[in-house]
Design a protein around this motif. Sequence first.
Motif, PDB file in Angstrom:
ATOM      1  N   VAL A   1      16.018 -10.065 -12.818  1.00 50.55           N
ATOM      2  CA  VAL A   1      14.776  -9.251 -12.394  1.00 50.55           C
ATOM      3  C   VAL A   1      14.337 -10.014 -11.181  1.00 50.55           C
ATOM      4  O   VAL A   1      13.961 -11.213 -11.343  1.00 50.55           O
ATOM      5  N   LEU A   2      14.287  -9.259  -9.914  1.00 51.66           N
ATOM      6  CA  LEU A   2      14.106 -10.358  -8.813  1.00 51.66           C
ATOM      7  C   LEU A   2      12.626 -10.285  -8.278  1.00 51.66           C
ATOM      8  O   LEU A   2      12.026 -11.267  -8.229  1.00 51.66           O
ATOM      9  N   PHE A   3      11.938  -9.149  -8.660  1.00 51.84           N
ATOM     10  CA  PHE A   3      10.426  -9.132  -8.617  1.00 51.84           C
ATOM     11  C   PHE A   3       9.850  -7.717  -8.901  1.00 51.84           C
ATOM     12  O   PHE A   3      10.641  -6.947  -9.390  1.00 51.84           O
ATOM     13  N   GLN A   4       8.620  -7.587  -9.191  1.00 51.20           N
ATOM     14  CA  GLN A   4       8.002  -6.520  -9.478  1.00 51.20           C
ATOM     15  C   GLN A   4       7.490  -5.925  -8.295  1.00 51.20           C
ATOM     16  O   GLN A   4       6.530  -6.750  -7.795  1.00 51.20           O
ATOM     17  N   LEU A   5       7.570  -4.704  -7.819  1.00 49.44           N
ATOM     18  CA  LEU A   5       6.815  -4.192  -6.599  1.00 49.44           C
ATOM     19  C   LEU A   5       5.930  -3.233  -7.268  1.00 49.44           C
ATOM     20  O   LEU A   5       5.765  -2.356  -8.164  1.00 49.44           O
ATOM     21  N   VAL A   6       4.418  -3.579  -6.801  1.00 51.19           N
ATOM     22  CA  VAL A   6       3.077  -2.962  -7.055  1.00 51.19           C
ATOM     23  C   VAL A   6       2.978  -1.908  -5.751  1.00 51.19           C
ATOM     24  O   VAL A   6       2.604  -2.347  -4.751  1.00 51.19           O
ATOM     25  N   VAL A   7       2.863  -0.810  -6.126  1.00 49.17           N
ATOM     26  CA  VAL A   7       2.347   0.114  -4.836  1.00 49.17           C
ATOM     27  C   VAL A   7       1.021   0.828  -5.437  1.00 49.17           C
ATOM     28  O   VAL A   7       1.013   1.444  -6.305  1.00 49.17           O
ATOM     29  N   ARG A   8      -0.005   0.637  -4.674  1.00 53.03           N
ATOM     30  CA  ARG A   8      -1.308   0.739  -4.825  1.00 53.03           C
ATOM     31  C   ARG A   8      -1.691   1.887  -3.699  1.00 53.03           C
ATOM     32  O   ARG A   8      -1.609   1.798  -2.598  1.00 53.03           O
TER      33      ARG A   8
ATOM     34  N   HIS B   1      18.890  -2.595  -7.725  1.00 57.62           N
ATOM     35  CA  HIS B   1      18.319  -1.508  -7.958  1.00 57.62           C
ATOM     36  C   HIS B   1      17.057  -1.618  -7.665  1.00 57.62           C
ATOM     37  O   HIS B   1      16.254  -2.476  -8.270  1.00 57.62           O
ATOM     38  N   VAL B   2      16.193  -0.665  -7.097  1.00 60.01           N
ATOM     39  CA  VAL B   2      14.866  -0.451  -7.060  1.00 60.01           C
ATOM     40  C   VAL B   2      14.536   0.862  -8.227  1.00 60.01           C
ATOM     41  O   VAL B   2      14.643   1.748  -8.107  1.00 60.01           O
ATOM     42  N   HIS B   3      14.129   0.225  -9.525  1.00 63.49           N
ATOM     43  CA  HIS B   3      13.269   1.401 -10.435  1.00 63.49           C
ATOM     44  C   HIS B   3      12.352   2.230  -9.795  1.00 63.49           C
ATOM     45  O   HIS B   3      11.592   1.854  -9.035  1.00 63.49           O
ATOM     46  N   GLY B   4      12.306   3.497 -10.279  1.00 65.98           N
ATOM     47  CA  GLY B   4      11.301   4.353 -10.028  1.00 65.98           C
ATOM     48  C   GLY B   4      11.600   5.102  -8.645  1.00 65.98           C
ATOM     49  O   GLY B   4      11.347   6.345  -8.707  1.00 65.98           O
ATOM     50  N   TYR B   5      12.328   4.509  -7.843  1.00 63.85           N
ATOM     51  CA  TYR B   5      12.614   4.902  -6.588  1.00 63.85           C
ATOM     52  C   TYR B   5      14.058   5.455  -6.584  1.00 63.85           C
ATOM     53  O   TYR B   5      14.599   5.946  -5.626  1.00 63.85           O
TER      54      TYR B   5
ATOM     55  N   SER C   1       1.035  -1.191  -0.011  1.00 64.73           N
ATOM     56  CA  SER C   1       0.027   0.119  -0.041  1.00 64.73           C
ATOM     57  C   SER C   1       0.911   1.247  -0.086  1.00 64.73           C
ATOM     58  O   SER C   1       1.864   1.167   0.414  1.00 64.73           O
ATOM     59  N   LYS C   2       0.212   2.095  -0.672  1.00 66.25           N
ATOM     60  CA  LYS C   2       1.029   3.518  -0.673  1.00 66.25           C
ATOM     61  C   LYS C   2       1.367   4.060   0.734  1.00 66.25           C
ATOM     62  O   LYS C   2       0.338   4.098   1.563  1.00 66.25           O
ATOM     63  N   GLY C   3       2.525   4.519   1.189  1.00 67.97           N
ATOM     64  CA  GLY C   3       2.781   5.019   2.449  1.00 67.97           C
ATOM     65  C   GLY C   3       3.409   3.779   3.156  1.00 67.97           C
ATOM     66  O   GLY C   3       3.998   4.216   4.331  1.00 67.97           O
ATOM     67  N   GLN C   4       3.414   2.527   2.777  1.00 67.14           N
ATOM     68  CA  GLN C   4       3.996   1.609   3.874  1.00 67.14           C
ATOM     69  C   GLN C   4       5.385   1.724   3.587  1.00 67.14           C
ATOM     70  O   GLN C   4       6.116   1.995   2.568  1.00 67.14           O
ATOM     71  N   SER C   5       6.341   1.294   4.645  1.00 68.68           N
ATOM     72  CA  SER C   5       7.812   1.243   4.816  1.00 68.68           C
ATOM     73  C   SER C   5       8.095  -0.138   4.027  1.00 68.68           C
ATOM     74  O   SER C   5       7.450  -1.267   4.717  1.00 68.68           O
ATOM     75  N   VAL C   6       9.003  -0.295   3.316  1.00 68.63           N
ATOM     76  CA  VAL C   6       9.551  -1.373   2.823  1.00 68.63           C
ATOM     77  C   VAL C   6      11.092  -1.800   3.117  1.00 68.63           C
ATOM     78  O   VAL C   6      11.831  -0.807   2.751  1.00 68.63           O
TER      79      VAL C   6
ATOM     80  N   ASP D   1       5.903   5.690  -1.555  1.00 73.28           N
ATOM     81  CA  ASP D   1       5.231   6.785  -1.462  1.00 73.28           C
ATOM     82  C   ASP D   1       4.908   7.247  -3.245  1.00 73.28           C
ATOM     83  O   ASP D   1       4.094   8.079  -3.357  1.00 73.28           O
ATOM     84  N   LYS D   2       5.414   6.504  -3.995  1.00 77.71           N
ATOM     85  CA  LYS D   2       4.888   6.470  -5.617  1.00 77.71           C
ATOM     86  C   LYS D   2       3.939   5.388  -6.063  1.00 77.71           C
ATOM     87  O   LYS D   2       4.573   4.222  -5.661  1.00 77.71           O
ATOM     88  N   THR D   3       2.778   5.477  -6.579  1.00 82.35           N
ATOM     89  CA  THR D   3       2.187   4.344  -6.991  1.00 82.35           C
ATOM     90  C   THR D   3       2.699   3.975  -8.319  1.00 82.35           C
ATOM     91  O   THR D   3       3.257   4.833  -9.244  1.00 82.35           O
ATOM     92  N   GLY D   4       2.311   2.924  -8.630  1.00 81.19           N
ATOM     93  CA  GLY D   4       2.979   2.355  -9.850  1.00 81.19           C
ATOM     94  C   GLY D   4       3.447   0.732 -10.008  1.00 81.19           C
ATOM     95  O   GLY D   4       3.378   0.183  -8.651  1.00 81.19           O
ATOM     96  N   LEU D   5       4.064   0.415 -10.889  1.00 82.46           N
ATOM     97  CA  LEU D   5       4.549  -0.738 -10.935  1.00 82.46           C
ATOM     98  C   LEU D   5       6.293  -0.662 -11.061  1.00 82.46           C
ATOM     99  O   LEU D   5       6.492   0.028 -12.080  1.00 82.46           O
TER     100      LEU D   5
END
Length: 158
Positions: A151-158, A113-117, A95-100, A136-140
């Motif tokens: 590619v380790l995984f895809q992080l989905v932030v909603r 590397h975490v793309h987008g962040y 969820s958007k706002g969670q600490s990861v 804090d950013k939504t997307g994939l």
Amino acid sequence: MLVRTPAARTAATLAAATLAALLLAACGQDDDPSVATPSTAPTSVAPSSATPTAPTPTVTGTPSASATLAAVDRQVTVTIAKKRVDPPTGRITVSKGQSVRITVTSDVADELHVHGYDLGARLPAGTPGSVEFRADKTGLFEVETHESELVLFQLVVR
């Protein structure tokens, strides 16, 4: 702009110097994760409950038991051995706002590397490396290694 008084000239010069310093400092911060400070100690050791057919990496929703680390909402632990990702590549939704916190251990030196962040960490061979951030950013967003291009995984932030 014409500055006539010595005090105004000094203030304008200081403002210009501060702005230039900030711009130069920002230029030194690029998307290269090698500038990140590596984690030298494991952030957590979670037992692997994933089977070889598990579709997504191990994710726990409880904070770490370590007293020296801040609590996180989502912990993701990945191991790489002989170019194989364990648990297998999949999607993780937060969820958007969670600490990861993402902790990766690789059998060869690499970079996480975490793309987008634009976050990253060095991965010395056999030593866990971690990144921790607020989603804090939504997307994939793809989470990958740079040297081995896994590619380790895809992080989905909603």
